[in-house]
Write an enzyme that holds these catalytic residues in place. Structure first.
Site, PDB file in Angstrom:
ATOM      1  N   CYS A 122       0.860  -1.283  -0.165  1.00  0.00           N
ATOM      2  CA  CYS A 122       0.026  -0.040  -0.157  1.00  0.00           C
ATOM      3  C   CYS A 122       0.841   1.322  -0.066  1.00  0.00           C
ATOM      4  O   CYS A 122       0.421   2.232  -0.270  1.00  0.00           O
ATOM      5  CB  CYS A 122      -0.853   0.059   1.179  1.00  0.00           C
ATOM      6  SG  CYS A 122      -1.951  -1.298   1.220  1.00  0.00           S
ATOM      7  N   HIS A 258      -3.390   7.300   2.334  1.00  0.00           N
ATOM      8  CA  HIS A 258      -3.734   5.829   1.859  1.00  0.00           C
ATOM      9  C   HIS A 258      -5.156   5.767   2.215  1.00  0.00           C
ATOM     10  O   HIS A 258      -5.418   5.884   3.608  1.00  0.00           O
ATOM     11  CB  HIS A 258      -2.633   4.744   2.267  1.00  0.00           C
ATOM     12  CG  HIS A 258      -3.225   3.400   2.086  1.00  0.00           C
ATOM     13  ND1 HIS A 258      -3.828   3.033   0.997  1.00  0.00           N
ATOM     14  CD2 HIS A 258      -3.393   2.342   2.823  1.00  0.00           C
ATOM     15  CE1 HIS A 258      -4.237   1.751   1.024  1.00  0.00           C
ATOM     16  NE2 HIS A 258      -3.962   1.362   2.101  1.00  0.00           N
ATOM     17  N   ASN A 289     -10.295  -0.119  -0.070  1.00  0.00           N
ATOM     18  CA  ASN A 289      -8.996   0.059  -0.030  1.00  0.00           C
ATOM     19  C   ASN A 289      -8.492  -0.676  -1.290  1.00  0.00           C
ATOM     20  O   ASN A 289      -8.348  -1.959  -1.486  1.00  0.00           O
ATOM     21  CB  ASN A 289      -8.443  -0.573   1.234  1.00  0.00           C
ATOM     22  CG  ASN A 289      -7.044  -0.707   1.381  1.00  0.00           C
ATOM     23  OD1 ASN A 289      -6.312  -0.338   0.615  1.00  0.00           O
ATOM     24  ND2 ASN A 289      -6.484  -0.774   2.674  1.00  0.00           N
TER      25      ASN A 289
HETATM   26  N1  COA Z   1     -18.626  -8.512  10.922  1.00  0.00           N
HETATM   27  C1  COA Z   1     -18.962  -8.588  12.136  1.00  0.00           C
HETATM   28  N2  COA Z   1     -18.454  -8.724  13.336  1.00  0.00           N
HETATM   29  C2  COA Z   1     -16.828  -8.850  13.084  1.00  0.00           C
HETATM   30  C3  COA Z   1     -16.538  -8.962  11.959  1.00  0.00           C
HETATM   31  C4  COA Z   1     -17.081  -8.532  10.857  1.00  0.00           C
HETATM   32  N3  COA Z   1     -16.482  -8.592   9.649  1.00  0.00           N
HETATM   33  N4  COA Z   1     -14.967  -9.080  12.250  1.00  0.00           N
HETATM   34  C5  COA Z   1     -14.919  -9.228  13.592  1.00  0.00           C
HETATM   35  N5  COA Z   1     -16.194  -8.848  14.079  1.00  0.00           N
HETATM   36  C6  COA Z   1     -16.445  -8.952  15.605  1.00  0.00           C
HETATM   37  C7  COA Z   1     -15.522  -9.933  16.421  1.00  0.00           C
HETATM   38  O1  COA Z   1     -16.054 -11.115  16.378  1.00  0.00           O
HETATM   39  C8  COA Z   1     -15.459  -9.057  17.744  1.00  0.00           C
HETATM   40  O2  COA Z   1     -16.782  -9.570  18.460  1.00  0.00           O
HETATM   41  P1  COA Z   1     -16.563  -9.617  20.059  1.00  0.00           P
HETATM   42  O3  COA Z   1     -16.222  -8.157  20.451  1.00  0.00           O
HETATM   43  O4  COA Z   1     -17.905  -9.947  20.444  1.00  0.00           O
HETATM   44  O5  COA Z   1     -15.446 -10.590  20.425  1.00  0.00           O
HETATM   45  C9  COA Z   1     -15.431  -7.574  17.417  1.00  0.00           C
HETATM   46  O6  COA Z   1     -16.243  -7.599  15.823  1.00  0.00           O
HETATM   47  C10 COA Z   1     -14.219  -6.852  17.123  1.00  0.00           C
HETATM   48  O7  COA Z   1     -13.291  -7.738  16.440  1.00  0.00           O
HETATM   49  P2  COA Z   1     -11.789  -7.190  16.116  1.00  0.00           P
HETATM   50  O8  COA Z   1     -11.349  -8.269  15.145  1.00  0.00           O
HETATM   51  O9  COA Z   1     -11.198  -6.528  17.286  1.00  0.00           O
HETATM   52  O10 COA Z   1     -12.326  -5.893  15.105  1.00  0.00           O
HETATM   53  P3  COA Z   1     -11.860  -4.423  15.067  1.00  0.00           P
HETATM   54  O11 COA Z   1     -12.361  -3.528  15.756  1.00  0.00           O
HETATM   55  O12 COA Z   1     -10.375  -4.522  14.947  1.00  0.00           O
HETATM   56  O13 COA Z   1     -12.062  -4.238  13.324  1.00  0.00           O
HETATM   57  C11 COA Z   1     -11.003  -4.171  11.259  1.00  0.00           C
HETATM   58  C12 COA Z   1     -11.764  -4.978  12.477  1.00  0.00           C
HETATM   59  C13 COA Z   1     -10.138  -4.994   9.985  1.00  0.00           C
HETATM   60  C14 COA Z   1     -11.979  -3.183  10.569  1.00  0.00           C
HETATM   61  C15 COA Z   1      -9.871  -3.112  12.001  1.00  0.00           C
HETATM   62  O14 COA Z   1      -9.239  -3.835  12.768  1.00  0.00           O
HETATM   63  C16 COA Z   1      -9.252  -2.368  10.930  1.00  0.00           C
HETATM   64  O15 COA Z   1      -9.702  -1.375  10.258  1.00  0.00           O
HETATM   65  N6  COA Z   1      -7.909  -2.578  10.818  1.00  0.00           N
HETATM   66  C17 COA Z   1      -6.964  -1.867  10.134  1.00  0.00           C
HETATM   67  C18 COA Z   1      -7.172  -2.624   8.742  1.00  0.00           C
HETATM   68  C19 COA Z   1      -6.606  -1.732   7.580  1.00  0.00           C
HETATM   69  O16 COA Z   1      -6.638  -0.565   7.646  1.00  0.00           O
HETATM   70  N7  COA Z   1      -6.088  -2.315   6.863  1.00  0.00           N
HETATM   71  C20 COA Z   1      -5.237  -2.071   5.471  1.00  0.00           C
HETATM   72  C21 COA Z   1      -3.693  -1.520   5.976  1.00  0.00           C
HETATM   73  S1  COA Z   1      -3.031  -1.069   4.518  1.00  0.00           S
END
Ligand code: COA
Length: 333
Positions: A122, A258, A289
């Site tokens: 990225c 980004h 993204n």
């Molecule tokens: N839909 C619904 N629920 C989801 C889910 C989905 N797709 N993915 C995870 N969950 C749930 C989990 O089970 C967890 O539930 P719980 O609290 O009951 O245990 C909760 O949501 C939180 O999970 P988590 O993995 O901690 O999610 P998060 O808040 O970190 O969000 C992302 C996930 C991917 C949106 C976030 O981590 C993110 O944006 N990260 C950066 C990604 C990014 O920018 N990548 C590109 C970089 S170049």
């Protein structure tokens, strides 16, 4: 006596033109939620994404790169034959060799330019802009075509809850060439190999071959780790970039980060204390993204929406797998 070896001094470089191409298929959250037990509301709240663009039946990495490059050449009034180098930033070209850049250079009708791909995920587009800037300023090249292109829909698992909704397809290109005044500031870049695994290809190609029924590897990500790193470290890199360029945050017109996640964009803007007048790119909402393509795509959207105009100063900052990052200030064409 041999001709003296002269290094041009005082040559500046600038972005001369921009072109983009988005995947034509609009994919709303509703199409993806069943396979990952999610909801439109959850995806929008956690990522800011309403829908993303994926390739349609007649599109691929080559068609998108070609369309974006042709548009960038037309916008810069530079002929393909004048291009001295083509640099493509991508992590989804599935040929280990030769490069997508070499194919693109040929399809564009350029005259045997240097052509190579770079792998900085990225962060690739800003790496390539930094390299092209140095090439033009040092006299290595007069015109360089820089392309960020990704076909991430092909490398995204439809059942991975952490990534299935994030990625999109598209390409963006700029022509970089000589200028009377500085148009591109110094690049600030780096990597943190300790976090090598935070975003990665799910399986090494050798291990794919060992599978009983080989399947395409996909992008795997430790979302929370990436989120923390980007939200807290990248604002510092952005500030360092302004300092190295010698301008204050009040002097920029556009902030084009980004397009990883809307919450990361918001966190960076807060940490940088961006003044009200600075317009912030938010293309991710309906593009997803697109990794190396996201910054030129986001800038093109700002023109289309009347938020960017020629001569504006834009702070670009890209970050991703490596974990790697690169940033610079550019005057937009
Ligand atoms: N839909 C619904 N629920 C989801 C889910 C989905 N797709 N993915 C995870 N969950 C749930 C989990 O089970 C967890 O539930 P719980 O609290 O009951 O245990 C909760 O949501 C939180 O999970 P988590 O993995 O901690 O999610 P998060 O808040 O970190 O969000 C992302 C996930 C991917 C949106 C976030 O981590 C993110 O944006 N990260 C950066 C990604 C990014 O920018 N990548 C590109 C970089 S170049």
């Amino acid at each position: 006596m041999s001709t003296a070896w002269t290094i041009p001094t005082g040559t500046h470089a600038a972005v001369l033109g921009l072109g983009v191409d988005r995947g034509k298929r609009v994919v709303p959250n509703s199409e993806l939620v069943a396979a990952i037990d999610s909801s439109d509301e959850w995806i929008q709240q956690r990522s800011g994404i309403r829908e993303r663009r994926w390739v349609g039946p007649d599109e691929d990495l080559v068609t998108m790169s070609l369309a974006a490059s042709q548009a960038a050449l037309a916008a810069s009034s530079v002929e393909a034959a004048q291009i001295d180098a083509v640099i493509v930033a991508t992590c989804t070209w599935t040929m280990q060799t030769p490069s997508l850049a070499a194919k693109l250079a040929y399809l564009l009708g350029t005259q045997a330019p240097a052509a190579f791909d770079i792998s900085a995920a990225c962060a690739g587009f800003c790496h390539a802009v930094g390299i092209a800037n140095d090439m033009v300023r040092s006299g290595t090249a007069r015109y360089v075509l820089v392309v960020g292109a990704e076909l991430l829909s092909e490398m995204t698992s439809r059942t991975d809850r952490g990534t299935a909704f994030i990625f999109g397809d598209g390409a963006g290109a700029v022509v970089i060439g000589p200028s009377d005044v500085p148009g591109i500031g110094p690049v600030v870049w780096g990597s943190d190999g300790e976090q090598f695994d935070a975003i990665r290809q799910s399986v090494d190609w050798r291990d794919v071959l060992a599978e009983e029924e080989p399947t395409m590897p996909y992008i795997a990500m430790d979302g929370a780790t990436v989120f923390r790193w980007a939200a807290y470290q990248m604002a510092k890199v952005a500030q360092e970039t302004l300092d190295r360029t010698g301008i204050r945050v009040e002097e920029i017109d556009l902030f084009v980060p980004h397009q990883a996640n809307m919450r990361i964009i918001d966190a960076m803007a807060r940490a940088m204390k961006l003044p009200e007048h600075v317009r912030i790119a938010r293309d991710i909402a309906d593009q997803g993204n697109t990794s190396a393509a996201s910054i030129p795509l986001a800038l093109a959207r700002m023109y289309a929406d009347g938020e960017a105009k020629s001569g504006d100063l834009a702070l670009l900052i890209a970050f991703g797998a490596g974990l790697s990052y690169a940033a610079q200030v550019v005057r937009v064409p």
